[in-house]
Design an enzyme around this catalytic site. Sequence first.
Site, PDB file in Angstrom:
ATOM      1  N   THR A  19     -43.618  25.010 -14.407  1.00 24.29           N
ATOM      2  CA  THR A  19     -43.427  25.347 -12.991  1.00 24.29           C
ATOM      3  C   THR A  19     -44.186  26.629 -12.681  1.00 24.29           C
ATOM      4  OG1 THR A  19     -41.806  25.788 -11.251  1.00 24.29           O
ATOM      5  CG2 THR A  19     -41.223  26.546 -13.455  1.00 24.29           C
ATOM      6  N   HIS A  20     -44.937  26.602 -11.585  1.00 24.48           N
ATOM      7  CA  HIS A  20     -45.714  27.785 -11.220  1.00 24.48           C
ATOM      8  C   HIS A  20     -45.881  27.942  -9.710  1.00 24.48           C
ATOM      9  CE1 HIS A  20     -48.802  24.688 -10.840  1.00 24.48           C
ATOM     10  NE2 HIS A  20     -49.459  25.537 -10.076  1.00 24.48           N
ATOM     11  N   ARG A  21     -45.502  26.927  -8.932  1.00 28.26           N
ATOM     12  CA  ARG A  21     -45.754  26.993  -7.493  1.00 28.26           C
ATOM     13  C   ARG A  21     -44.844  28.015  -6.816  1.00 28.26           C
ATOM     14  NH1 ARG A  21     -49.214  23.501  -5.266  1.00 28.26           N
ATOM     15  NH2 ARG A  21     -49.889  21.770  -6.565  1.00 28.26           N
ATOM     16  N   ARG A  51     -47.177  33.950 -13.763  1.00 32.23           N
ATOM     17  CA  ARG A  51     -46.437  34.157 -12.510  1.00 32.23           C
ATOM     18  C   ARG A  51     -44.950  33.850 -12.713  1.00 32.23           C
ATOM     19  NH1 ARG A  51     -48.418  33.042  -7.112  1.00 32.23           N
ATOM     20  NH2 ARG A  51     -46.697  33.040  -5.649  1.00 32.23           N
ATOM     21  N   ASP A  55     -44.200  20.947 -11.341  1.00 32.19           N
ATOM     22  CA  ASP A  55     -44.576  21.024  -9.926  1.00 32.19           C
ATOM     23  C   ASP A  55     -46.098  21.048  -9.785  1.00 32.19           C
ATOM     24  OD1 ASP A  55     -45.191  23.633 -10.698  1.00 32.19           O
ATOM     25  OD2 ASP A  55     -43.502  24.548  -9.632  1.00 32.19           O
TER      26      ASP A  55
END
Length: 373
Positions: free
Chosen positions: A204-206, A238, A282
Amino acid sequence: MKVALVLGTRPQIIKSATLIHLASNNPEIELSIVHTGQHYDYEMTKIFFEELSLPEPIVNLNVGSGTHAQQTAKIMLRLEKLLQRQRSDLVVVPGDTNSTLAGALTAVKLHIPVAHIEAGARSYDMCMPEEVNRRLTDHCSTLLFTPTDNCTENLLREGIDRSKIYQTGDTMYDVLLQQLPKAEKTKILEELGLEPKTYILLTTHRPENVDNLENLKNIIEAVIRLKPLIVVFPVHPRTQKQLLKAGLHKKLEKEKHIKIIKPQGYHETINLIKNARLILTDSGGMQKEAFWLKTPCITLRETTEWLETVKIEGANSLVGAKTQKIMEKSTEILSKEKEVTERLRNSPNPFGNGNASQKIVEEIIKFFQSKSN
């Protein structure tokens, strides 16, 4: 002809790899790779140039992080001078990042033709910065290379002239086919003490997930509750920052069934996707990679630009970031694992035959030949 390829993120490097090799070896094309520095972490960029045997960029614009406006503006200011100095004949922009939009806008303002790779993808969610980027890029491009029927139809519905659209297939699929033998030889499973088809892979990074504390907590809570199933979690920089800030990193470290690992190279990632029982992500690119590698996927978003992957039941399920929905869908897919995998194995591939990059090079050459006649 002088062709500038503008990229700045890990997915852009990957999806451009085969194209770069073909264009670099074509005597009619003088290719220059321009790295914007949008992803400035070594593990997120340089490692991919090395493992995919790509030539070094002629420049790194070093824009680094910042707001969308700051990043886009910095790229445009620095790129404009470079394109003028280089006297580029064509600017190629892959994907849907800030680098994509900045490259397209800078070029079109200088009256340089723009070629967009992965044109026509639509999630119809304008809250996603990527959706804004790809729509604007498409509408200022001269050559639009679409990966699927759906993408082509999207452009036609938006009034783009059919003569500008070339349905080539997906360059990311080209790269996967070429690199899969190397990926299968990596020792990542052995290094992590894993057996094939015994784990779930989470990424997940969004911003809508990692910058939204409620969504991030929901996703983490879901994978904690999925015990005793092993969850492999390569943590994006992130995401790492937000996990530490929210105190969730320590919570994850206490869970023996969750393996937190650093971001992996392309080959290791493909091996992990291929051998997972299930993907939770994501990422747009990983949805497609899971589809091609016949691994069921659950997308931690409400929408996707890759509708082709959700048409087959169980292949890709959109669940958003609610703990209960993630758990329920994971349990459901795993209970029908053989059935879903069989459907995936027998499904046609709407993303082409693995020769998209070759088609793109041929069309670029034809474009310039028609201009010179």
